[in-house]
Each structure stands twice: as C-alpha cells, then as structure tokens.
Design an enzyme around this catalytic site. Sequence first.
Site, PDB file in Angstrom:
ATOM      1  N   LEU A   1       0.955  -1.203   0.167  1.00 12.77           N
ATOM      2  CA  LEU A   1       0.015   0.076   0.086  1.00 12.77           C
ATOM      3  C   LEU A   1       0.900   1.233  -0.127  1.00 12.77           C
ATOM      4  CD1 LEU A   1      -3.037  -0.853   2.629  1.00 12.77           C
ATOM      5  CD2 LEU A   1      -2.676  -1.340   0.034  1.00 12.77           C
TER       6      LEU A   1
ATOM      7  N   MET B   1       1.861   7.141  -8.523  1.00 11.01           N
ATOM      8  CA  MET B   1       2.249   5.853  -7.463  1.00 11.01           C
ATOM      9  C   MET B   1       1.755   4.536  -7.671  1.00 11.01           C
ATOM     10  SD  MET B   1       1.791   7.786  -3.802  1.00 11.01           S
ATOM     11  CE  MET B   1       2.532   9.470  -3.440  1.00 11.01           C
ATOM     12  N   SER B   2       2.716   3.663  -7.486  1.00 11.88           N
ATOM     13  CA  SER B   2       2.284   2.173  -7.742  1.00 11.88           C
ATOM     14  C   SER B   2       3.234   1.369  -7.120  1.00 11.88           C
ATOM     15  CB  SER B   2       2.751   2.125  -9.263  1.00 11.88           C
ATOM     16  OG  SER B   2       3.056   0.680  -9.685  1.00 11.88           O
ATOM     17  N   SER B   3       2.599   0.166  -6.608  1.00  9.17           N
ATOM     18  CA  SER B   3       3.423  -0.755  -5.844  1.00  9.17           C
ATOM     19  C   SER B   3       4.499  -1.101  -6.443  1.00  9.17           C
ATOM     20  CB  SER B   3       2.567  -1.947  -5.523  1.00  9.17           C
ATOM     21  OG  SER B   3       1.240  -1.374  -4.877  1.00  9.17           O
TER      22      SER B   3
ATOM     23  N   GLY C   1      -9.130   3.343  -8.540  1.00 10.54           N
ATOM     24  CA  GLY C   1      -8.592   4.518  -8.796  1.00 10.54           C
ATOM     25  C   GLY C   1      -8.384   4.564 -10.339  1.00 10.54           C
TER      26      GLY C   1
ATOM     27  N   GLY D   1      -1.572   6.230  -2.924  1.00  4.49           N
ATOM     28  CA  GLY D   1      -2.737   5.967  -3.819  1.00  4.49           C
ATOM     29  C   GLY D   1      -3.843   5.319  -3.272  1.00  4.49           C
ATOM     30  N   HIS D   2      -3.652   4.189  -2.572  1.00  6.05           N
ATOM     31  CA  HIS D   2      -4.536   3.259  -1.925  1.00  6.05           C
ATOM     32  C   HIS D   2      -5.082   3.980  -0.881  1.00  6.05           C
ATOM     33  CE1 HIS D   2      -1.415   0.050  -3.528  1.00  6.05           C
ATOM     34  NE2 HIS D   2      -2.674  -0.192  -4.071  1.00  6.05           N
TER      35      HIS D   2
ATOM     36  N   GLN E   1      -9.010  -0.750 -16.477  1.00  7.79           N
ATOM     37  CA  GLN E   1      -9.452  -1.538 -15.481  1.00  7.79           C
ATOM     38  C   GLN E   1     -10.817  -0.928 -14.965  1.00  7.79           C
ATOM     39  OE1 GLN E   1      -7.131  -3.598 -11.940  1.00  7.79           O
ATOM     40  NE2 GLN E   1      -7.951  -1.880 -10.824  1.00  7.79           N
TER      41      GLN E   1
ATOM     42  N   LYS F   1      -5.862   5.811 -11.963  1.00  8.23           N
ATOM     43  CA  LYS F   1      -4.871   5.160 -12.405  1.00  8.23           C
ATOM     44  C   LYS F   1      -4.610   3.924 -13.368  1.00  8.23           C
ATOM     45  CE  LYS F   1      -0.294   3.694 -11.758  1.00  8.23           C
ATOM     46  NZ  LYS F   1      -0.123   2.577 -11.886  1.00  8.23           N
TER      47      LYS F   1
HETATM   48  P1  AMP Z   1      -3.605  -2.389  -6.929  1.00  5.34           P
HETATM   49  O1  AMP Z   1      -3.377  -2.906  -5.280  1.00  5.34           O
HETATM   50  O2  AMP Z   1      -2.335  -1.922  -7.613  1.00  5.34           O
HETATM   51  O3  AMP Z   1      -4.189  -3.683  -7.456  1.00  5.34           O
HETATM   52  O4  AMP Z   1      -4.612  -1.117  -6.700  1.00  5.34           O
HETATM   53  C1  AMP Z   1      -5.561  -1.129  -5.896  1.00  5.34           C
HETATM   54  C2  AMP Z   1      -6.281  -0.012  -6.307  1.00  5.34           C
HETATM   55  O5  AMP Z   1      -5.701   1.114  -6.060  1.00  5.34           O
HETATM   56  C3  AMP Z   1      -7.122   0.188  -7.558  1.00  5.34           C
HETATM   57  O6  AMP Z   1      -8.347   0.544  -7.706  1.00  5.34           O
HETATM   58  C4  AMP Z   1      -5.762   1.095  -8.266  1.00  5.34           C
HETATM   59  O7  AMP Z   1      -6.416   2.009  -9.323  1.00  5.34           O
HETATM   60  C5  AMP Z   1      -5.887   2.064  -7.077  1.00  5.34           C
HETATM   61  N1  AMP Z   1      -4.467   2.760  -7.331  1.00  5.34           N
HETATM   62  C6  AMP Z   1      -3.177   2.178  -7.497  1.00  5.34           C
HETATM   63  N2  AMP Z   1      -2.235   3.180  -7.535  1.00  5.34           N
HETATM   64  C7  AMP Z   1      -3.044   4.503  -7.450  1.00  5.34           C
HETATM   65  C8  AMP Z   1      -2.710   5.598  -7.578  1.00  5.34           C
HETATM   66  N3  AMP Z   1      -1.277   6.082  -7.752  1.00  5.34           N
HETATM   67  N4  AMP Z   1      -3.587   6.646  -7.206  1.00  5.34           N
HETATM   68  C9  AMP Z   1      -5.097   6.451  -7.230  1.00  5.34           C
HETATM   69  N5  AMP Z   1      -5.392   5.088  -7.081  1.00  5.34           N
HETATM   70  C10 AMP Z   1      -4.394   4.040  -7.175  1.00  5.34           C
END
Ligand code: AMP
Length: 280
Positions: free
Chosen positions: A35, A186-188, A149, A38-39, A155, A151
Amino acid sequence: MALEIVRSVAEIRSRVNDYKSNGKTVCLVPTMGGLHAGHLSLIAKAKEVADIVVVSIFVNPTQFNNPDDFETYPGDEEKDLESITREGADLVFIPTVNEMYPEGFSTEVKVTAGIDILCDAHRPGHFDGVATVVTKLFLQVGANFACFGEKDYQQLFIIKRLVTDLNIPIIIHPAPTVRENDGLAMSSRNARLNKAERKVAPQLNQAMQLAREKINKGGSISKACEKAKEQLESKDHFKVEYFEVRCGESMVLVDKPSSKCRLFAAAWLGDVRLIDNIKL
Ligand code: AMP
C-alpha cells in the site's frame, strides 16, 4: 475502533451482513497490498461515501502474465495493516489463494468491451483475471460501494461494464491518480525501480504533459504521440508500449481532442512497467 482482520469468505459475508442489517452502508476498497498513498486516498474516499470501510488485500495469481512478477510482487502484510489502521478502515479481508480458488474452480468472467487495446493488447488475459476476482470480491463482501483508482483507467472501465452487465448491486466510485512530487504516478511496482530508474521515471508523465500541451494548442494528436514516444525511447531508458489518445467514455481512438479524451501511456523502464493516463 480496532481494525478487524477477516480471512474467510463466510466471515466477511457475515460481518458485512451484520453491519448492513444495523442500517450501515459499506464500501469496499480492493487492493493487492504494497500500500501507498494512492491506496490510502481510496480508503479516505470510501470513508466519505459509506459508514464502514472494508479493504481487501489479495495478490490475484490469475491476473499475472509473468510468474516472476507474481512471485516478487511487493507487499508487507504488517506494514499494510498499520497503514490501513492509521487511515481508519474498519475491516480488512485477506483471503488465501485457496479460499479464492478452491480445487475445481473453473469459472471465468470475461468482459469484451474495452479490451484488445492498451494494457490488454500487451497483457492478454490480464483483465479476465481482474474481472473474475473483482466479481468474486463483490459477491463475497456484498458492499454497497467500491472505490477504484483512475490510475488503472482501463481496469475501471472494464469493472464499470461488468457491474452493469451482471446487474451487480454495487456503485463504483472512481478516485483521481495520486502522484509523487515529481509527477510519477504512485504504484506498488515503483518499489522495484533502482535509483537511476527512479530518477528518470517521471519523464513518462512529463512527456504526457508536453504532448497534451501540444494537442491542446491545436497540434496533431498522432504527431504529438509519435514525437513523445521517439523522445522517450531515444534516451535509451524507456521502451514504450503505447502512447495514445482515446475517448474516456468509449475507449475508442480519437484524432480530434475533446473534454472526454484521455492520454494513455505505458512504458518499460528496465524490468518495471509503468502506466499512466491524464485528461486532455
Ligand atoms: P492495486 O493494489 O495496484 O491492485 O490497486 C488497488 C487500487 O488502488 C486500484 O483501484 C488502483 O487503481 C488504485 N491505485 C493504484 N495506484 C493508484 C494511484 N497512484 N492513485 C490512485 N489510485 C491508485
């Protein structure tokens, strides 16, 4: 109130049922862990729209095209739980792979709109895995709302479609992309960038902003996108998968800008795939 950790489908269903029968509304925030802010912005949004917030953490094996990517997907349960507690969610649902896909599992949800393009063209089958797991999470949790998101715009598009098509009684709330100070979305997976890659990573978003500026000043969409691709690749850092403008409502490619358009880009930086999108 302390954060409640739930690992079985029966338990999450029963906890959410209890909340709903006491007149509370529930919002689900699906994540794969690792996390970041963004999350956390999705959790904050979920708190605005519902009384109770459920965060799910599940690294879904069926949406990974590359086994190494799955094996090394960043995540630290303890750290994630601390962040979720701090952000004030009520419940966290952390099912095992076996809980989600018990022996004999053989159903797939496949959305046929908004595919064959962008990420789906480069990660075939990825969105079938996403659509299947998100449908399961919606049916398991039974929340009134879910936050996703922008982002991951494609999806989000696919999830809205499947909710409509399958008459799933849930309302989807999109949330804007949260960025680092230098503009990197932001991204994991950013945790996997080495120091040199992290330094150049914001160039993707910078190239997108420059292309947007050219387009909004009347320049040709295809020329602006071609130029951006060329420039990103000329520095030898990036391998661009796509850089294009589409209608954010239909996902169709466009050659004339309008307020509905979005610029979408994906590029590899070393072993890390970056994706981003912005409104024109
Ligand atoms: P993930 O853990 O990457 O599958 O993402 C879980 C949720 O968080 C999804 O709805 C993503 O679109 C959202 N998310 C991921 N990165 C961001 C970000 N930088 N800003 C906003 N939401 C995000």
